[in-house]
Design a protein around this motif. Structure first.
Motif, PDB file in Angstrom:
ATOM      1  N   GLU A   1       0.839  -1.200   0.000  1.00 44.02           N
ATOM      2  CA  GLU A   1       0.000   0.000   0.000  1.00 44.02           C
ATOM      3  C   GLU A   1       0.874   1.252   0.000  1.00 44.02           C
ATOM      4  O   GLU A   1       1.876   1.303   0.729  1.00 44.02           O
ATOM      5  N   PRO A   2       0.495   2.269  -0.766  1.00 42.36           N
ATOM      6  CA  PRO A   2       1.310   3.508  -0.794  1.00 42.36           C
ATOM      7  C   PRO A   2       1.518   4.082   0.604  1.00 42.36           C
ATOM      8  O   PRO A   2       2.619   4.506   0.948  1.00 42.36           O
ATOM      9  N   GLU A   3       0.476   4.027   1.399  1.00 41.28           N
ATOM     10  CA  GLU A   3       0.586   4.559   2.773  1.00 41.28           C
ATOM     11  C   GLU A   3       1.650   3.807   3.550  1.00 41.28           C
ATOM     12  O   GLU A   3       2.448   4.375   4.291  1.00 41.28           O
ATOM     13  N   LEU A   4       1.673   2.492   3.371  1.00 42.37           N
ATOM     14  CA  LEU A   4       2.643   1.655   4.074  1.00 42.37           C
ATOM     15  C   LEU A   4       4.059   1.959   3.592  1.00 42.37           C
ATOM     16  O   LEU A   4       4.998   2.084   4.390  1.00 42.37           O
ATOM     17  N   ALA A   5       4.192   2.066   2.287  1.00 41.25           N
ATOM     18  CA  ALA A   5       5.514   2.353   1.731  1.00 41.25           C
ATOM     19  C   ALA A   5       6.062   3.655   2.320  1.00 41.25           C
ATOM     20  O   ALA A   5       7.228   3.742   2.714  1.00 41.25           O
ATOM     21  N   LYS A   6       5.175   4.640   2.400  1.00 40.37           N
ATOM     22  CA  LYS A   6       5.601   5.924   2.962  1.00 40.37           C
ATOM     23  C   LYS A   6       6.002   5.771   4.437  1.00 40.37           C
ATOM     24  O   LYS A   6       7.036   6.263   4.882  1.00 40.37           O
ATOM     25  N   ARG A   7       5.181   5.060   5.185  1.00 38.15           N
ATOM     26  CA  ARG A   7       5.452   4.833   6.601  1.00 38.15           C
ATOM     27  C   ARG A   7       6.803   4.121   6.787  1.00 38.15           C
ATOM     28  O   ARG A   7       7.600   4.479   7.656  1.00 38.15           O
ATOM     29  N   ILE A   8       7.051   3.132   5.938  1.00 39.30           N
ATOM     30  CA  ILE A   8       8.309   2.396   6.053  1.00 39.30           C
ATOM     31  C   ILE A   8       9.494   3.289   5.728  1.00 39.30           C
ATOM     32  O   ILE A   8      10.505   3.327   6.444  1.00 39.30           O
ATOM     33  N   LEU A   9       9.376   4.041   4.635  1.00 41.74           N
ATOM     34  CA  LEU A   9      10.517   4.851   4.221  1.00 41.74           C
ATOM     35  C   LEU A   9      10.842   5.925   5.251  1.00 41.74           C
ATOM     36  O   LEU A   9      12.018   6.225   5.499  1.00 41.74           O
ATOM     37  N   ASP A  10       9.815   6.492   5.870  1.00 42.64           N
ATOM     38  CA  ASP A  10      10.061   7.457   6.952  1.00 42.64           C
ATOM     39  C   ASP A  10      10.824   6.800   8.091  1.00 42.64           C
ATOM     40  O   ASP A  10      11.769   7.354   8.652  1.00 42.64           O
ATOM     41  N   TRP A  11      10.397   5.599   8.409  1.00 44.54           N
ATOM     42  CA  TRP A  11      11.041   4.857   9.503  1.00 44.54           C
ATOM     43  C   TRP A  11      12.486   4.501   9.146  1.00 44.54           C
ATOM     44  O   TRP A  11      13.392   4.569   9.977  1.00 44.54           O
ATOM     45  N   VAL A  12      12.687   4.135   7.863  1.00 46.15           N
ATOM     46  CA  VAL A  12      14.055   3.855   7.415  1.00 46.15           C
ATOM     47  C   VAL A  12      14.910   5.111   7.538  1.00 46.15           C
ATOM     48  O   VAL A  12      16.040   5.065   8.054  1.00 46.15           O
ATOM     49  N   ALA A  13      14.344   6.214   7.103  1.00 48.31           N
ATOM     50  CA  ALA A  13      15.110   7.463   7.155  1.00 48.31           C
ATOM     51  C   ALA A  13      15.546   7.783   8.579  1.00 48.31           C
ATOM     52  O   ALA A  13      16.593   8.389   8.808  1.00 48.31           O
ATOM     53  N   ASN A  14      14.746   7.303   9.513  1.00 48.71           N
ATOM     54  CA  ASN A  14      15.094   7.524  10.926  1.00 48.71           C
ATOM     55  C   ASN A  14      15.959   6.407  11.498  1.00 48.71           C
ATOM     56  O   ASN A  14      16.087   6.291  12.714  1.00 48.71           O
ATOM     57  N   GLY A  15      16.485   5.536  10.647  1.00 50.73           N
ATOM     58  CA  GLY A  15      17.431   4.544  11.147  1.00 50.73           C
ATOM     59  C   GLY A  15      16.983   3.099  11.029  1.00 50.73           C
ATOM     60  O   GLY A  15      17.715   2.187  11.402  1.00 50.73           O
ATOM     61  N   GLY A  16      15.792   2.868  10.500  1.00 49.69           N
ATOM     62  CA  GLY A  16      15.313   1.492  10.370  1.00 49.69           C
ATOM     63  C   GLY A  16      16.067   0.712   9.305  1.00 49.69           C
ATOM     64  O   GLY A  16      16.594   1.283   8.347  1.00 49.69           O
TER      65      GLY A  16
END
Lengths: 661, 661, 661
Positions: free
Chosen positions: B456-471
């Motif tokens: 889901e686009p929403e999920l992809a965005k949520r994941i990428l934000d989390w990655v950007a923060n170190g995930g």
């Protein structure tokens, strides 16, 4: 005044399928084959009653007469497996309804409901007409009702069956629906009924084993009633000419009950080299349906090819051994199917005596030789009966129970019965009588009751009395574990055996991977089977116990116990045995019973003791194509070869010997 | 005021199937077994409402009261899986209609349509009556709605379902039939509709994957709504007593959504020695349905034997390890099915605590010992929770997509998920949380998203934000390749990953014969899998590529890429990995995430870190019957044996240790 | 004035599935691929006739026009396999009824009854409308009727079919129901009818082979009539543009009859590396449907993935060899399916030229290279035809007969035909024409007639005359053993061969276990097959006989006889031969016929002699990925590589050579 005498040897004959003028040619060829019997009319309803109420028997009289003139007797079949299309078109409701809901159609056979009153009325009318025509015909030596009657699939789901099923249950439970609810434990899944009218035949649901058992017995009973109704009609006309119905090697019906209103057992089989020994099992069963030599009404000369050929090219001698086996084991007739392969219609690829073209098939020479042998041995065959001291229970009830509620998916009742209980007796050159539980075993010395899940209290009492008088009983495994409804007991693991034998059941465990190991009393190890009922003995008597187990709770538990009761002995067996293990159990029991055993290559030769008022001897049949030897109890003379033997008799592959002492 | 406390240990109990006077005997035996909970009433509708609107709860109160007096709590089940026959006879239309057209019948369970309004009304009424009766009963510690709810086969095809399906689609597509035609590409095969009324449930046709997906989700949603409707009724009466529904190890439903209006996860399983490790996977999933310890409501003591026994004789200790696993992995209850094997009705061969006769089965000693252990470890169990830094997506949506449109016949989603993504984490002694895509992973350090076809686009965005923060994110294969309708994208191979990760997809190719060969960056070779998505990197970051190929176009393409995004990392995986390959990928990612791993024989010992406000430690369970060792992060004390360990802890086959630091 | 010229190379194209604005992009990519033809509209009924009687062809004209402008010709398909939902909702009775009774539903394709008059009327109307629109369009070079027409399952059981079946039988038997009863031997099982109205389609019964054969031929004829009716409509409008229907590699229909009112053969196949040689068989069959180069309308570039991918990753070169084979063997077109993988709807996983995203699949380079090669060889392709001196009967009648009444379960007609009769010719580098029995073989030197169960008297006479004039005939086994109804002869084993060839049939026996052994005249041993027809020669001519047998009656019987008749020879074969045995038989016959053979690695290279008015040469295609050599009859020049060869030509794996002498 019939001048025909057994042993009978012949085949079916379908004159209706061939030009009328071919009759004399066929009869000449039957004489050439050495035949003295033909089985006719079983599917010829449309020729005997071409339209409703119009009967034509002239053609059939001509056939029976001409056969008779040539010295060939007739067995007449009622054609009720194949109702004409006019009956179905007039009464579409007579057809069988499958579980999935679709009705069977015209075009094959056995497509009507056994319980449909209209169909039944027409069946009894054609049977009666035939009986009126041929009841006094001296050329007719026997009757066959219908053909290979069974419950196919799960029976018929038509409205007649549904309604009769409700009424059957109402009667069985004396109108008390709560009695049914209790007997079947219908609180499980909130299945309880408040009225018999709420009950439907079991389908389109995950149905419970009790209704499934009741349904299948109800369907099987329809078959039995259908045959009995025809038998009653025939008996009014046919005098002492025997009436039977030809059955197959499948014990789904209670054949003791089926046979109770019949005069003779008729039996069809199409076993192949790998499984020929299993037909010996069947003859040991069929022989006991009626106290009279049975007829083997169908077997192949070459191969079965109903839908398509799937059988092997059989070696020379196979036809010979296969044809003699029913004679050796208590029959007085062997008939082939087919006389001449069909030229059109169904089952085009089925082997026969002649090809459709009228030319002999490759086994024709064997057929002629068998005929000569039968004539040589006729007096011995007619003057002696099979002798057996061993009874083995083989109840259709057990098969039905295992079908509706199996115990372990690796346990197949008929397979395990044959391999683990029957075959070891064959190996030992013993001759057992296989029996339904309702049949008499009082004259036998050894009784074996494996997998008799429902051990009727009356039967248990009868057995124990017999044991007390000196009988030897081998009982178990999986015996006495269910009540008449197929349920377990609520307060005890076995119905009565614990108390009767003074033992304590501990655990029953599956072991398809054979991780448990056992040892005999002397320490020698053996392998137990896929199902294990483990006991503790009160006192002595443990013959074998668990010595290795993945779970310590099972260690040391007994799998075989011996009990002395009165003048007799009981062996309680707790494991599904291997062929080897069971031979050891049998040997101990046979010694106790004083029954001789082990006098030959039982793995591939069947030994059949025969005794008559004046004559005695043995049939010996090599059934595996390997050859071997048998040791005679006294010197004898082979009626077929003319040879004399003192003790040791050699047999070539598939050789048959008729030894007269 | 309930005095009952976890951990709960017990079994089902069906007092309605046994004589009323047996209650005290059964309770005494439960005490002997060490039980403190019983699960009752789940199939007892006909006893609670013997006829329409007539309710009888006296018998049930007596049971609950007597159990309570003995210190045994009750979990009550609503009996809606087993409607009484009077309901079906009064309203024949309530039953489920199979794809083939036949309606299910009374006699089993789950034979009604989840959407039928009449059936639903009766279900809610019986649930409400039960809640009114027992909502305040201090002996009742929990509720179970229905039993093992699923979409069997392809669901119900009754007229109610057909009509609601049309209206569901109309609503989903805002009344615009052309929107549906476009979304499903219905020009293929001229399937276009001009009205929602033209749509039938997908059967009797070669139907397309989009309608099939919609249908199966629609059917699954009926299940969820059915459970929620009952939950709403119960919640009005039961106060804080938790309400759940017992589910099975099959991820066909969206359990996150199912659980959203429930209080507790209840779970049934019957795994066997060969697959015991898979139930660990399930506990890592079930634990996250609700933020509360779950209940393992059913497992076997010995064997499953619903229709017939097919399971092995399990070794000693298996019952122990199997019973502790849910406790170790975040549950607070373990209940067996069955207490006492049924004496009649269905499922006669199912193993239990007691045999039908009331005698203990052979595992009874293990059961008692487990009970003693639970009491010793109670404070630790209740005072700690499972700790995990790893989240793995396991969406039911993917399973549904693969079922309606598989990619390769050798690729089985649940099998490959378990073997290739879950098992390597187990091998590494890691503790993952398995999640639906809607669930929160923000507190985890590593996220793994294999086979998430619809990202889901929403999920992809949520994941990428989390990655950007170190995930740290491991993504692919088969991820982001479908839209919400199960269609591909028309103008790009992946929904968003190419752009987000700055890579270029080149080819996707099957390779069931494993003809492709790969190498890591350092040249060491490995085997790729049955499905391969091949990439070109824009710039650096290729970790593994194709080095041998039957077709030259594939040579040199990347199968594993690494991307640094913000403070985090992404690993894009293009091949269905082997267990070995995936361990290497995980090790690199775990190092980056700073998550410890590899501290024991993970192939056969599960390590479960636990942390509470005051207590901490680890559960260790040997699950393969082989024994092994684990290295502790700090010295600890085994609450079961009383042993103290500094670092290395040995475990015997199937041994359970509760190590408190 | 069409400017398009063969060879045609291209693919399907479904513009209706994609945004209209994508057309130019797709056309540009087709040009890049080297395409000059597209096959369109075959499933686009709902776009051409969105509601009953409302036609929209503008979008299709635009596509055809734009393609044409780009030099890409169009083949137009009638969309009758995919009727719109409005037709089904208006006339629910048009759908096919399965044997089980359920009607097919909208959602897939081919779900209407071929005989339904309403459906047929709508089909002819849409076909006529298309023909009116595009009949004169110079961009349209061919027509395809429907798609892959067959009798699926056992055909349609709707009331229309049932009634037409009765009338069909009434006509066939001239209104004489007794003639039918006699022809089908319906006294077997009392099946006799008294009226044609009593007959139902054969289902829900164990039906006989004659009604089953008649039914399946009746159903197949519906397909043929359906195609012919459309062809008649199209022919009224399309002038000389050829009309065909695309069929599949399954010989269940009489393609000679199907093609009789068509102009061109169109053929689809999806063979894989292991079975690529079998498609050569098909091209040797399809080539002879019409006296005109055929079109290979569908094959894959990569893999079939209709429901799911199950095919392997094919090696480089496979696409090349696969694409050239139809051209080499007499075709003038090769089209792929798919152009671009579907993005939604059915068959999502099917391989294509482009991925749905528009990016090339990994075989795109091969496709471009094939296009270049076709242009180089265009004059040779167009200026030569395949040369063959060998005819082999491959009648659909035989397949139908074996399906309704098999002979032996280990004998599979198409498998044994391919392995035992076709493959040995391929091994010998021979080029046979495969023919229906109605087709002309008068110009061939060698005729092979295996498994021609029904040898029409007219055909037998035609063959014998041709033999008398010098023809070489290999006949048998299983030939001349049935009459036109699928029945045996009543008075002879073979219809006419015994008399014609002066031999005597003795026995026919199965031997799946291969226990019989044979020897050639010179004593060298060989293995006979699963079915054996054994003969005695009148006089000389025994080429091979039984030398070992489990039954002595078979010893010495002949399995291969030779007869000289006039200037010709007949070889009567009595056993289902092995590949090796048949090569020996062929070699003897080829020597007699003066046909060259054995000039290359026939096991993996197909050699296709081509002859034209001005040009001659050979196509050589390596079809097994192994490489090998061929010896040319004269020096030649490879039009693809430019190489010159004197005699020996090497081929790399999957290499294609076009050798011009």
């Amino acid at each position: 005044m019939s001048t025909f005498a057994p042993p009978y040897f012949g085949s079916d004959y379908y004159p209706e399928d061939w030009p009328a003028e071919q009759l004399s040619e066929d009869i000449a060829k039957m004489k050439e084959a050495g035949f003295n019997v033909a089985r006719i009319a079983e599917f010829a309803w449309s020729r005997m009653e071409p339209s409703d109420g119009v009967f034509e028997f002239g053609w059939l009289h001509r056939v029976v007469d001409e056969l008779g003139k040539a010295g060939i007797a007739t067995i007449l079949g009622t054609p009720t497996a194949t109702p004409p299309v006019w009956l179905l078109r007039k009464y579409p409701g007579v057809t069988k309804v499958l579980e999935q809901g679709n009705s069977l159609e015209h075009g094959g056979r056995r497509h009507c409901c056994f319980r449909n009153p209209i169909y039944l009325r027409y069946c009894l009318r054609i049977a009666e007409k035939m009986a009126q025509e041929f009841g006094n015909d001296p050329n007719v030596i026997g009757w066959q009702i219908d053909n290979e009657v069974y419950v196919h699939d799960r029976g018929c789901f038509c409205p007649v069956c549904a309604e009769q099923f409700r009424r059957h249950l109402e009667k069985k439970f004396n109108g008390d629906i709560d009695a049914l609810n209790r007997a079947w434990n219908l609180t499980v899944f909130s299945q309880e009924y408040s009225s018999f009218d709420e009950i439907n035949p079991p389908r389109n649901a995950w149905t419970n084993p009790h209704i499934n058992q009741e349904w299948i017995l109800f369907q099987q009973h329809a078959v039995i009633e259908f045959v009995h109704a025809q038998a009653d009609v025939l008996h009014r006309y046919v005098g002492s000419v025997p009436v039977g119905t030809d059955t197959m090697p499948y014990n789904g019906l209670d054949y003791a009950e089926l046979s109770s209103r019949l005069d003779i057992a008729e039996f069809n089989h199409y076993n192949t080299p790998n499984t020929l020994w299993e037909v010996i099992l069947w003859f040991d069963f069929v022989r006991n349906y009626r106290n009279r030599p049975f007829w083997n009404t169908e077997t192949q000369t070459t191969w079965n090819g109903s839908h398509i050929i799937s059988q092997t090219l059989k070696p020379e001698g196979y036809c010979t051994a296969n044809s003699w086996l029913p004679i050796a084991l208590g029959g007085e007739a062997n008939l082939y199917w087919l006389w001449r392969t069909h030229w059109g219609g169904h089952e085009l690829m089925h082997g026969a005596v002649l090809a459709a073209s009228g030319r002999p098939m490759h086994t024709f020479g064997e057929v002629q030789e068998i005929s000569r042998g039968l004539r040589k041995a006729a007096d011995f065959i007619n003057g002696t009966r099979v002798v057996s001291d061993i009874a083995v229970h083989y109840p259709s009830r057990s098969l039905n129970l295992f079908l509706v509620q199996g115990i372990h998916k690796e346990f197949h009742y008929t397979r395990c019965f044959a391999d683990s209980f029957y075959r070891p007796l064959l190996d030992e050159c013993c001759r057992p009588d296989l029996l339904e539980t309702s049949q008499d075993f009082s004259q036998h010395k050894l009784l074996v009751s494996p997998y008799v899940c429902y051990l009727e209290p009356e039967l248990a009492k009868r057995i124990l009395d017999w044991v007390a008088n000196g009988g030897i009983w081998i009982v178990g495994p999986m015996t006495d574990i269910r009540d008449e409804h197929g349920a377990k007991f609520q307060d005890r693991p076995l119905g009565c055996l614990e108390e009767l034998l003074n033992v304590r059941w501990c655990y029953s465990v599956p072991d398809a991977e054979l991780t448990l190991k056992c040892a005999w009393k002397d320490g020698s190890p053996f392998q137990s089977g896929v199902w294990n009922e483990l006991y503790e003995a009160n006192g002595d008597g443990v013959l074998a116990q668990i010595t290795q187990s993945p779970h310590s709770a099972l260690l040391g538990k007994a799998v075989l116990l011996e009990r002395k009761i009165g003048r007799g002995h009981v062996f309680l067996l707790g494991t599904t045995p291997s062929r080897e293990m069971m031979r050891k159990v049998y040997e101990r029991a046979l010694d106790l019973a004083g029954i001789p055993y082990g006098n030959g290559d039982g793995e591939n030769i069947v030994v059949v003791p025969r005794q008559g008022e004046k004559l005695s001897g043995q049939f010996l049949v090599e059934f595996a194509g390997q050859g071997g030897i048998v040791t005679l109890p006294k010197p004898g003379h082979d009626l077929l070869t003319g040879e004399d033997f003192d003790t040791t008799v050699p047999l070539a592959p598939y050789q048959v010997r008729v030894i007269q002492f």
